[in-house]
Design a protein around this motif. Structure first.
Motif, PDB file in Angstrom:
ATOM      1  N   VAL A  99      11.095  -8.214 -14.774  1.00 54.18           N
ATOM      2  CA  VAL A  99      11.616  -6.992 -14.153  1.00 54.18           C
ATOM      3  C   VAL A  99      10.522  -5.961 -13.889  1.00 54.18           C
ATOM      4  CG1 VAL A  99      13.133  -5.001 -14.519  1.00 54.18           C
ATOM      5  CG2 VAL A  99      13.961  -7.317 -14.992  1.00 54.18           C
ATOM      6  N   PRO A 100       9.612  -5.666 -14.820  1.00 55.39           N
ATOM      7  CA  PRO A 100       8.581  -4.667 -14.513  1.00 55.39           C
ATOM      8  C   PRO A 100       7.702  -5.059 -13.326  1.00 55.39           C
ATOM      9  CG  PRO A 100       8.697  -5.042 -16.866  1.00 55.39           C
ATOM     10  CD  PRO A 100       9.531  -6.114 -16.222  1.00 55.39           C
ATOM     11  N   VAL A 101       7.430  -6.346 -13.175  1.00 56.27           N
ATOM     12  CA  VAL A 101       6.619  -6.812 -12.053  1.00 56.27           C
ATOM     13  C   VAL A 101       7.390  -6.654 -10.750  1.00 56.27           C
ATOM     14  CG1 VAL A 101       5.519  -8.833 -10.992  1.00 56.27           C
ATOM     15  CG2 VAL A 101       5.271  -8.405 -13.459  1.00 56.27           C
ATOM     16  N   ARG A 102       8.653  -7.083 -10.753  1.00 55.83           N
ATOM     17  CA  ARG A 102       9.456  -6.948  -9.531  1.00 55.83           C
ATOM     18  C   ARG A 102       9.644  -5.474  -9.170  1.00 55.83           C
ATOM     19  NH1 ARG A 102       8.466 -10.332  -6.555  1.00 55.83           N
ATOM     20  NH2 ARG A 102       9.993  -9.291  -5.226  1.00 55.83           N
ATOM     21  N   THR A 103       9.768  -4.625 -10.177  1.00 57.81           N
ATOM     22  CA  THR A 103       9.887  -3.187  -9.911  1.00 57.81           C
ATOM     23  C   THR A 103       8.633  -2.668  -9.235  1.00 57.81           C
ATOM     24  OG1 THR A 103      11.377  -2.868 -11.791  1.00 57.81           O
ATOM     25  CG2 THR A 103      10.201  -0.926 -10.971  1.00 57.81           C
ATOM     26  N   TRP A 104       7.462  -3.066  -9.733  1.00 59.94           N
ATOM     27  CA  TRP A 104       6.199  -2.622  -9.124  1.00 59.94           C
ATOM     28  C   TRP A 104       6.080  -3.129  -7.692  1.00 59.94           C
ATOM     29  CZ3 TRP A 104       1.712  -5.272  -7.463  1.00 59.94           C
ATOM     30  CH2 TRP A 104       0.626  -4.433  -7.146  1.00 59.94           C
ATOM     31  N   LEU A 105       6.444  -4.365  -7.442  1.00 62.12           N
ATOM     32  CA  LEU A 105       6.310  -4.948  -6.106  1.00 62.12           C
ATOM     33  C   LEU A 105       7.292  -4.351  -5.105  1.00 62.12           C
ATOM     34  CD1 LEU A 105       5.887  -8.699  -7.127  1.00 62.12           C
ATOM     35  CD2 LEU A 105       4.161  -7.313  -5.972  1.00 62.12           C
ATOM     36  N   THR A 106       8.439  -3.892  -5.573  1.00 63.11           N
ATOM     37  CA  THR A 106       9.482  -3.426  -4.651  1.00 63.11           C
ATOM     38  C   THR A 106       9.597  -1.904  -4.574  1.00 63.11           C
ATOM     39  OG1 THR A 106      11.161  -3.598  -6.404  1.00 63.11           O
ATOM     40  CG2 THR A 106      10.867  -5.514  -4.966  1.00 63.11           C
ATOM     41  N   THR A 107       8.785  -1.192  -5.349  1.00 60.90           N
ATOM     42  CA  THR A 107       8.797   0.275  -5.313  1.00 60.90           C
ATOM     43  C   THR A 107       7.852   0.766  -4.221  1.00 60.90           C
ATOM     44  OG1 THR A 107       9.313   0.445  -7.670  1.00 60.90           O
ATOM     45  CG2 THR A 107       8.287   2.363  -6.629  1.00 60.90           C
ATOM     46  N   PRO A 108       8.278   1.728  -3.394  1.00 57.43           N
ATOM     47  CA  PRO A 108       7.375   2.270  -2.364  1.00 57.43           C
ATOM     48  C   PRO A 108       6.039   2.701  -2.963  1.00 57.43           C
ATOM     49  CG  PRO A 108       9.583   3.060  -1.978  1.00 57.43           C
ATOM     50  CD  PRO A 108       9.630   2.320  -3.287  1.00 57.43           C
ATOM     51  N   THR A 109       4.973   2.385  -2.248  1.00 61.56           N
ATOM     52  CA  THR A 109       3.630   2.589  -2.776  1.00 61.56           C
ATOM     53  C   THR A 109       2.709   3.110  -1.685  1.00 61.56           C
ATOM     54  OG1 THR A 109       1.863   1.509  -4.055  1.00 61.56           O
ATOM     55  CG2 THR A 109       2.875   0.220  -2.281  1.00 61.56           C
ATOM     56  N   ARG A 110       1.447   3.200  -1.987  1.00 64.90           N
ATOM     57  CA  ARG A 110       0.404   3.529  -1.017  1.00 64.90           C
ATOM     58  C   ARG A 110      -0.679   2.462  -1.106  1.00 64.90           C
ATOM     59  NH1 ARG A 110      -0.710  10.051  -1.753  1.00 64.90           N
ATOM     60  NH2 ARG A 110       1.454  10.739  -1.413  1.00 64.90           N
ATOM     61  N   THR A 111      -1.304   2.186   0.005  1.00 68.76           N
ATOM     62  CA  THR A 111      -2.474   1.315   0.000  1.00 68.76           C
ATOM     63  C   THR A 111      -3.492   1.888   0.967  1.00 68.76           C
ATOM     64  OG1 THR A 111      -3.216  -0.989   0.076  1.00 68.76           O
ATOM     65  CG2 THR A 111      -1.727  -0.271   1.816  1.00 68.76           C
ATOM     66  N   ARG A 112      -4.763   1.584   0.731  1.00 65.57           N
ATOM     67  CA  ARG A 112      -5.798   2.218   1.528  1.00 65.57           C
ATOM     68  C   ARG A 112      -5.702   1.831   2.991  1.00 65.57           C
ATOM     69  NH1 ARG A 112     -10.687   1.907  -2.530  1.00 65.57           N
ATOM     70  NH2 ARG A 112     -10.637   4.055  -1.872  1.00 65.57           N
ATOM     71  N   LEU A 113      -6.200   2.743   3.831  1.00 61.04           N
ATOM     72  CA  LEU A 113      -6.232   2.538   5.264  1.00 61.04           C
ATOM     73  C   LEU A 113      -7.521   3.197   5.753  1.00 61.04           C
ATOM     74  CD1 LEU A 113      -4.442   1.336   7.524  1.00 61.04           C
ATOM     75  CD2 LEU A 113      -3.513   3.627   7.853  1.00 61.04           C
ATOM     76  N   ILE A 114      -8.567   2.394   5.942  1.00 60.79           N
ATOM     77  CA  ILE A 114      -9.905   2.915   6.243  1.00 60.79           C
ATOM     78  C   ILE A 114     -10.227   2.669   7.710  1.00 60.79           C
ATOM     79  CG2 ILE A 114     -12.334   2.871   5.631  1.00 60.79           C
ATOM     80  CD1 ILE A 114     -10.525   3.719   3.321  1.00 60.79           C
ATOM     81  N   GLY A 115     -10.295   3.731   8.477  1.00 61.20           N
ATOM     82  CA  GLY A 115     -10.638   3.639   9.886  1.00 61.20           C
ATOM     83  C   GLY A 115     -12.023   4.185  10.163  1.00 61.20           C
ATOM     84  N   PRO A 116     -12.376   4.337  11.439  1.00 64.72           N
ATOM     85  CA  PRO A 116     -13.728   4.796  11.787  1.00 64.72           C
ATOM     86  C   PRO A 116     -13.993   6.245  11.395  1.00 64.72           C
ATOM     87  CG  PRO A 116     -12.337   4.590  13.744  1.00 64.72           C
ATOM     88  CD  PRO A 116     -11.590   3.969  12.626  1.00 64.72           C
ATOM     89  N   ARG A 117     -12.949   7.051  11.135  1.00 64.72           N
ATOM     90  CA  ARG A 117     -13.142   8.456  10.774  1.00 64.72           C
ATOM     91  C   ARG A 117     -12.925   8.678   9.273  1.00 64.72           C
ATOM     92  NH1 ARG A 117     -10.593   8.395  15.712  1.00 64.72           N
ATOM     93  NH2 ARG A 117     -11.743   9.435  17.399  1.00 64.72           N
ATOM     94  N   TYR A 118     -13.187   7.691   8.491  1.00 63.56           N
ATOM     95  CA  TYR A 118     -12.991   7.775   7.049  1.00 63.56           C
ATOM     96  C   TYR A 118     -13.950   8.783   6.407  1.00 63.56           C
ATOM     97  CZ  TYR A 118     -13.339   6.395   2.142  1.00 63.56           C
ATOM     98  OH  TYR A 118     -13.375   6.398   0.771  1.00 63.56           O
ATOM     99  N   ASP A 119     -13.415   9.600   5.481  1.00 61.93           N
ATOM    100  CA  ASP A 119     -14.199  10.577   4.733  1.00 61.93           C
ATOM    101  C   ASP A 119     -14.097  10.252   3.251  1.00 61.93           C
ATOM    102  OD1 ASP A 119     -15.408  12.731   3.544  1.00 61.93           O
ATOM    103  OD2 ASP A 119     -13.957  14.230   4.258  1.00 61.93           O
ATOM    104  N   PRO A 120     -15.161   9.708   2.637  1.00 59.74           N
ATOM    105  CA  PRO A 120     -15.066   9.327   1.223  1.00 59.74           C
ATOM    106  C   PRO A 120     -14.793  10.510   0.305  1.00 59.74           C
ATOM    107  CG  PRO A 120     -17.337   9.182   2.014  1.00 59.74           C
ATOM    108  CD  PRO A 120     -16.473   9.389   3.210  1.00 59.74           C
ATOM    109  N   ALA A 121     -15.131  11.717   0.743  1.00 60.83           N
ATOM    110  CA  ALA A 121     -14.843  12.890  -0.082  1.00 60.83           C
ATOM    111  C   ALA A 121     -13.353  13.196  -0.128  1.00 60.83           C
ATOM    112  CB  ALA A 121     -15.615  14.101   0.449  1.00 60.83           C
ATOM    113  N   ASP A 122     -12.606  12.646   0.808  1.00 62.25           N
ATOM    114  CA  ASP A 122     -11.152  12.831   0.858  1.00 62.25           C
ATOM    115  C   ASP A 122     -10.479  11.466   0.845  1.00 62.25           C
ATOM    116  OD1 ASP A 122      -8.815  14.303   0.990  1.00 62.25           O
ATOM    117  OD2 ASP A 122      -8.825  14.454   3.180  1.00 62.25           O
ATOM    118  N   ASP A 123     -10.969  10.587  -0.020  1.00 59.90           N
ATOM    119  CA  ASP A 123     -10.560   9.179  -0.028  1.00 59.90           C
ATOM    120  C   ASP A 123      -9.045   9.005  -0.127  1.00 59.90           C
ATOM    121  OD1 ASP A 123     -11.068   6.196  -0.457  1.00 59.90           O
ATOM    122  OD2 ASP A 123     -10.070   6.723  -2.336  1.00 59.90           O
TER     123      ASP A 123
END
Length: 320
Positions: free
Chosen positions: A262-286
């Motif tokens: 259950v804890p794994v399925r909860t983590w997989l199915t809970t809304p999350t964030r993942t990185r999205l690095i484009g050409p205008r990426y600012d590491p200071a505002d990662d």
């Protein structure tokens, strides 16, 4: 919970053994069951600017073409016919390095050149059953014109999906759609900062899922830290990438729909964030550079993760 998820990933992930596009594809074979009878498989990376994610994308293209009979490739971001790449992979006419010099900058890499040369090699070996580029993508100028409209990005997303659907209807080809993660996940809707305010609307992947159902299979490629091409630090702890990169594995393939406690399925199915690095990426505002609006199981049918990445190799525009 994070420790349990990490252990589960280590126990259930399939270790990736190489980034060499020419190497045997044995470590990617679990994808064959995941794609099943898909009509469109999308490969979407969290950045287009790393060697490892580009090389893995190339290997997935090979797998789908060689083992599952995919015969069209939608290479997101420009029109291959506009610069002669469709003619090159079909007949061998032209110098691919010189042709790519006319493409948008994120195509001007040794990794994309390797894909183009491999497609030409495959077609030379299979003249009666070739692979072709999807040939109805908007040009960069057309996309810029659409972006000037109030709902420009939403229009572009719908248009990319409609182009792919139309190509499938006209050709009946199984299609590999290679693009960015923000476009390829099933986002109904998805949010893409760091625009102010953040942009929330449906993306191309959501329209493709609506049209093809289980026949649309999005594959996501993520990373933990590295160079892309400048330094990208470890992700914030609340990002999915932080947990994905917390294992002892350097690179792996994971089925986010696999059974787990259950804890794994909860983590997989809970809304999350993942990185999205484009050409205008600012590491200071990662932390601002991320995709949100869904969970890993909402977004994809398979996930490939690389712990540390290096930059793509930019083309030197000499012949050969």
């Amino acid at each position: 919970m994070t420790e349990m998820v990490t252990r589960w990933i280590e126990d259930h992930a399939h270790r990736l053994t190489t980034f060499d596009p020419e190497a045997p594809l044995t470590d990617l074979e679990p994808l064959l069951d995941i794609v099943r009878d898909a009509k469109v498989v999308a490969i979407g990376a969290s950045t287009r600017q790393t060697h490892e994610l580009s090389a893995l994308s190339h290997r997935i293209v090979r797998l789908l073409v060689e083992e599952r009979g995919f015969r069209s490739l939608a290479l997101e971001g420009d029109n291959p016919s506009r610069i002669g790449l469709a003619e090159y992979i079909g007949t061998g006419a032209g110098d691919p390095r010189a042709l790519l010099a006319e493409a948008r900058p994120f195509w001007q890499t040794e990794e994309i050149l390797g894909v183009v040369r491999w497609l030409r090699s495959f077609n030379r070996r299979h003249p009666d059953d070739p692979v072709r580029f999807v040939d109805n993508a908007p040009t960069a100028r057309e996309q810029l014109a659409q972006l000037a409209l109030p709902d420009g990005l939403a229009r572009i997303e719908r248009g990319m999906a409609e182009d792919t659907i139309r190509w499938h209807e006209d050709t009946a080809d199984r299609i590999v759609y290679w693009g960015g993660l923000a476009h390829t996940v099933d986002g109904t809707p998805r949010t893409v900062p760091p625009a102010s305010p953040p942009m929330t609307h449906r993306n191309a992947g959501s329209y493709l899922r609506e049209r093809f159902g289980a026949g649309y299979v999005p594959i996501v490629l993520t990373f933990h830290h590295g160079m892309a091409p400048g330094p990208v630090p470890e992700p914030p702890a609340e990002f999915a990438d932080a947990t994905l990169g917390g294992t002892a594995l350097d690179a792996y393939l994971l089925d986010p729909r696999a059974d787990g406690p259950v804890p794994v399925r909860t983590w997989l199915t809970t809304p999350t964030r993942t990185r999205l690095i484009g050409p205008r990426y600012d590491p200071a505002d990662d932390a601002a550079h991320h995709l949100s609006g869904g969970s890993l199981t909402d977004w994809c049918d398979a996930l490939l993760h690389v712990r540390e990445v290096t930059p793509v190799r930019l083309l030197s525009h000499t012949r050969g």
